[in-house]
Design a protein around this motif. Structure first.
Motif, PDB file in Angstrom:
ATOM      1  N   LYS A  83       0.817  -1.214   0.000  1.00  0.00           N
ATOM      2  CA  LYS A  83       0.000   0.000   0.000  1.00  0.00           C
ATOM      3  C   LYS A  83       0.855   1.270   0.000  1.00  0.00           C
ATOM      4  CE  LYS A  83      -3.854  -2.209   2.426  1.00  0.00           C
ATOM      5  NZ  LYS A  83      -4.719  -2.194   3.634  1.00  0.00           N
ATOM      6  N   SER A  84       2.161   1.122   0.153  1.00  0.00           N
ATOM      7  CA  SER A  84       3.039   2.289   0.214  1.00  0.00           C
ATOM      8  C   SER A  84       3.251   2.899  -1.168  1.00  0.00           C
ATOM      9  CB  SER A  84       4.386   1.897   0.813  1.00  0.00           C
ATOM     10  OG  SER A  84       5.083   1.040  -0.070  1.00  0.00           O
ATOM     11  N   ASP A  85       3.593   4.180  -1.189  1.00  0.00           N
ATOM     12  CA  ASP A  85       3.866   4.860  -2.456  1.00  0.00           C
ATOM     13  C   ASP A  85       5.069   4.238  -3.145  1.00  0.00           C
ATOM     14  OD1 ASP A  85       1.762   6.567  -2.027  1.00  0.00           O
ATOM     15  OD2 ASP A  85       2.991   8.134  -1.097  1.00  0.00           O
ATOM     16  N   TYR A  86       6.076   3.839  -2.329  1.00  0.00           N
ATOM     17  CA  TYR A  86       7.290   3.222  -2.888  1.00  0.00           C
ATOM     18  C   TYR A  86       6.944   1.968  -3.692  1.00  0.00           C
ATOM     19  CZ  TYR A  86      11.719   0.623  -2.961  1.00  0.00           C
ATOM     20  OH  TYR A  86      12.814  -0.088  -3.355  1.00  0.00           O
ATOM     21  N   GLY A 138       5.807  -0.646  -8.755  1.00  0.00           N
ATOM     22  CA  GLY A 138       5.028  -1.818  -9.136  1.00  0.00           C
ATOM     23  C   GLY A 138       5.448  -3.077  -8.404  1.00  0.00           C
ATOM     24  N   LEU A 139       5.807  -2.935  -7.128  1.00  0.00           N
ATOM     25  CA  LEU A 139       6.311  -4.060  -6.341  1.00  0.00           C
ATOM     26  C   LEU A 139       5.183  -4.817  -5.647  1.00  0.00           C
ATOM     27  CD1 LEU A 139       9.405  -2.367  -4.668  1.00  0.00           C
ATOM     28  CD2 LEU A 139       9.361  -3.814  -6.720  1.00  0.00           C
TER      29      LEU A 139
END
Length: 553
Positions: free
Chosen positions: A431-434, A439-440
Motif C-alpha cells: 500500500k506504500s507509495d514506494y 510496481g512491487l
C-alpha cells in the motif's frame, strides 16, 4: 627313476620361487577373490590379515591401492591392528581395502557401556532396540545426544526403524544415550528377487536360482535366466513360518524363493529368504487393522492375510520387525496360499512422510512473504504440508532464519545471501507509495523448516498452483543430464498420494522429473542436485515433470 625324482624336485623348487607361491603363515589367493578378517600387522608396504576362518595371509600394497574406512577415503596409516577389513586383490597385490572402525565415536570411559542392535520402535525420545540375543531394551535420547552416520554428524531425525545402531553411554547404569552410531546405506534393501531354487552350495554360502525376476513398479520383471547369490552369515530362511536350516535348503530344489538383498561392496547379498509354500497372489491395499494375537491383518477390502516370523517386512527401504507395521499402512503384499487362506511372504509398505519418525519436527511451508527482517519472516495466507496434503491457513506465521539457512531465488536461479534476502524487495508494504511507484508486490516462497527455524527457502514472484502438485515417493533408478530438460531423475517403485482415496497409489511405470531448480534436502541440509544418485529413496513435491522439493530419505 633318479632323473624323474630330480625333475620333480626342480619343478617344485621353481614353483616355490614363483611370485604366486607363499610360504610360512601366509597363503596364495587367486586373482579377484575377496579376503575378509582382522589385521594382525600393517606397514606402508604390506598387511597381514587373519581371516575369519583362522587362515593368515600377507598381501602387498601398490601405488594404486585404494583405502577406505567406514566408506570414507583413508590411507594405510589410518588402519590399526585388530581392525576388521575387506580386501580385493590381484595375486598378492591389494587393489582395495576397506576397514570398519569401532573407534569412530571416541573413547568410552571405564564404567561406560555400549549396546548394539536394530531399532524396533521410535517414540519421540524413546528408542527400543532388539539386541543380538533377541532381548529388547529401551533407551532414551536427550538434547545432548550426538548421532553419527558415515562419520558425519547428522540430526536424530535421520534415524529409522530397522536401522542397525550402536548406542554409547557415559555410565554403566544410564539409560540416556550419549552417542549413536547409525549404519550407513548398506542397511537398505537393494532389491527383492524371485526365482526357482536350483543349487545350494553350503560350503561357500551360495545358492543358484533359475528364471530370476525382480520386483519393480509393482510387478515381477525378468532379470536373468540363471543367477548366483551369496547368503549373509546370519541369513534367515523360512517356509510357512518355519525356519529352515541351511543344511536342509537343498531339499527345496525346484521351489520358488523370495530373496531380500542388500548391497555388499557392489554385489547382492541375501539377508532374508522365504520359500513359497503353495500359490502366489499379489495384493495392493491398505492395512486397516492388525490382530497381533492371531498374527493377521485386515485389508480395506475386508480380506484377512496372516503373517509370521518368516514374512519379509520392508518399510522405508529397510527390513523391519513385524511390530514396525502400523494400521493405516498402504502396502504391496505377496501372499502365499489357496482360496481365502493366505499368508504374507512379503509386505512392502509404501508409506513415506517428511519425518522418518516422531523424533523429527520438520515441516514444509508455502505462502506469501508479508514481512522480512534481519532474522525472521512473516508468512501470510500460508499452507503447510500435512499428511501429504497442502492445508491452508488464513493467519500469519513467524519463521526464523540465520547464516546457516539456504536462500534461493527461483527467478534468477541462484543462491543468495542472508543480507540479500532481508534487504531486497521480496516483501514490501504493497500500500506504500514506494511499492506502487515501482510496481512491487510481495513474493512467495517454499520453506523447509526444523521446527520454526528455516533450513532452506526458495522464493519466486508468483505462487504456484498447489492444486496441480503431487506428492510422489520412490527410489531413484537413474540420473541423467538431458540436453532438453537438464538434470533429470527417473524414479522406480513410484507412488503418488491420492487425497480422494486417502492412500498411496502405486504406479506401474517409472516417473521422470527435472530437479535443476528443486530444493534438494538430505539429513536436514541442502545438497547439490548433482549429489542425487541411483538407489536414493526420495519424497518429492512436484508439478507434473518439474520437481519443487526433493527429500532424500
Amino acid at each position: 627313476m633318479m632323473k624323474r625324482f630330480i625333475s620333480l624336485f626342480l619343478a617344485a623348487f621353481i614353483f616355490m620361487l614363483s611370485p604366486g607361491f607363499s610360504r610360512g603363515d601366509t597363503e596364495y589367493h587367486p586373482a579377484g577373490s575377496p579376503l575378509e578378517g582382522y589385521i594382525k600387522d600393517i606397514s606402508a608396504q604390506k598387511v597381514t590379515v587373519e581371516q575369519y576362518d583362522g587362515r593368515v595371509s600377507t598381501l602387498a600394497f601398490t601405488s594404486g591401492t585404494l583405502f577406505k574406512i567406514d566408506n570414507l577415503p583413508a590411507s594405510w596409516g589410518d588402519f590399526r591392528a585388530g581392525m576388521e577389513v575387506y580386501i580385493l586383490h590381484l595375486g598378492q597385490n591389494v587393489t582395495y581395502m576397506e576397514g570398519y572402525s569401532t573407534e569412530t565415536l571416541g573413547y568410552i570411559p571405564p564404567g561406560g557401556k555400549v549396546r548394539s542392535g536394530v531399532v524396533k520402535k521410535i517414540d519421540r525420545n524413546q528408542i527400543i532396540i532388539r539386541l543380538a540375543t533377541g532381548r529388547e531394551e529401551t533407551y532414551f535420547t536427550s538434547p545432548a545426544t550426538i548421532a553419527l552416520k558415515n562419520g558425519r554428524n547428522v540430526p536424530l531425525s535421520t534415524l529409522y526403524e530397522g536401522d542397525s545402531v550402536r548406542f554409547f553411554f557415559d555410565e554403566a547404569d544410564s539409560t540416556i544415550i550419549s552417542r549413536i552410531s547409525i549404519q550407513g546405506d548398506s542397511i537398505k534393501v537393494k532389491a527383492l528377487y524371485r526365482g526357482t531354487l536350483q543349487v545350494t552350495d553350503k560350503s561357500y554360502g551360495r545358492i543358484t536360482l533359475n528364471d530370476v525376476k525382480v520386483l519393480t513398479d509393482g510387478t515381477w520383471k525378468d532379470v536373468e535366466s540363471v543367477m548366483q547369490f551369496q547368503l549373509s552369515d546370519d541369513v534367515g530362511i523360512f517356509t510357512a513360518g518355519s525356519k529352515i536350516p541351511l543344511n536342509n535348503l537343498k531339499y527345496f530344489r525346484g521351489k520358488t524363493a523370495y530373496l531380500a538383498a542388500r548391497d555388499f561392496f557392489g554385489k547382492d547379498r541375501i539377508y532374508k529368504m522365504v520359500i513359497k509354500n503353495q500359490s502366489e497372489i499379489m495384493i495392493s491395499d491398505k492395512i486397516e487393522d492388525i490382530n497381533w494375537y492371531f498374527g493377521a491383518f485386515e485389508l480395506s477390502n475386508k480380506n484377512n492375510i496372516s503373517f509370521n516370523d518368516g514374512t519379509i517386512f520392508i518399510k522405508n527401504g529397510r527390513i523391519v520387525d513385524k511390530y514396525s507395521i502400523n494400521p493405516d499402512s498402504d502396502a504391496l503384499i505377496v501372499a502365499d496360499g489357496r482360496g481365502s487362506q493366505n499368508t504374507a511372504d512379503v509386505v512392502y509398505v509404501y508409506n513415506e512422510a517428511i519425518n522418518n519418525s516422531s523424533i523429527g519436527q520438520n515441516f514444509l511451508f508455502a505462502g506469501r512473504l508479508d514481512e522480512i527482517v534481519e532474522n525472521q519472516l512473516t508468512l501470510t495466507d500460508f499452507f503447510i504440508l500435512n499428511r501429504n496434503e497442502w492445508e491452508s491457513f488464513d493467519e500469519d506465521k513467524k519463521l526464523y532464519f540465520d547464516d546457516d539457512t539456504y536462500f534461493y531465488d527461483l527467478e534468477e536461479k541462484k543462491e543468495i545471501s542472508r543480507k540479500e534476502f532481508y534487504s531486497k524487495d521480496y516483501a514490501v508494504d504493497e500500500k506504500s507509495d514506494y511499492a506502487k511507484d515501482k510496481g512491487l508486490k510481495d513474493w512467495y516462497g517454499y520453506m523447509y523448516t526444523d521446527g520454526d527455524r528455516i533450513v532452506a527457502v526458495a522464493v519466486k514472484k508468483r505462487m504456484d498452483s498447489l492444486l496441480r502438485q503431487r506428492i510422489t515417493a520412490g527410489t531413484v533408478e537413474s540420473v541423467e543430464d538431458d540436453p532438453m530438460t537438464g538434470i533429470t531423475i527417473t524414479v522406480k517403485d513410484a507412488r503418488d498420494w491420492s487425497s480422494r482415496k486417502n492412500q498411496w497409489m502405486p504406479k506401474n511405470q517409472p516417473v521422470r522429473m527435472g530437479i535443476d531448480t528443486a530444493l534438494v534436502i538430505k539429513d536436514s541440509k541442502v545438497i547439490p542436485y548433482q549429489s542425487v544418485k541411483p538407489g536414493d529413496i526420495v519424497y518429492s513435491v512436484r508439478d507434473d515433470f518439474y520437481c519443487k522439493i526433493l527429500l532424500i530419505k
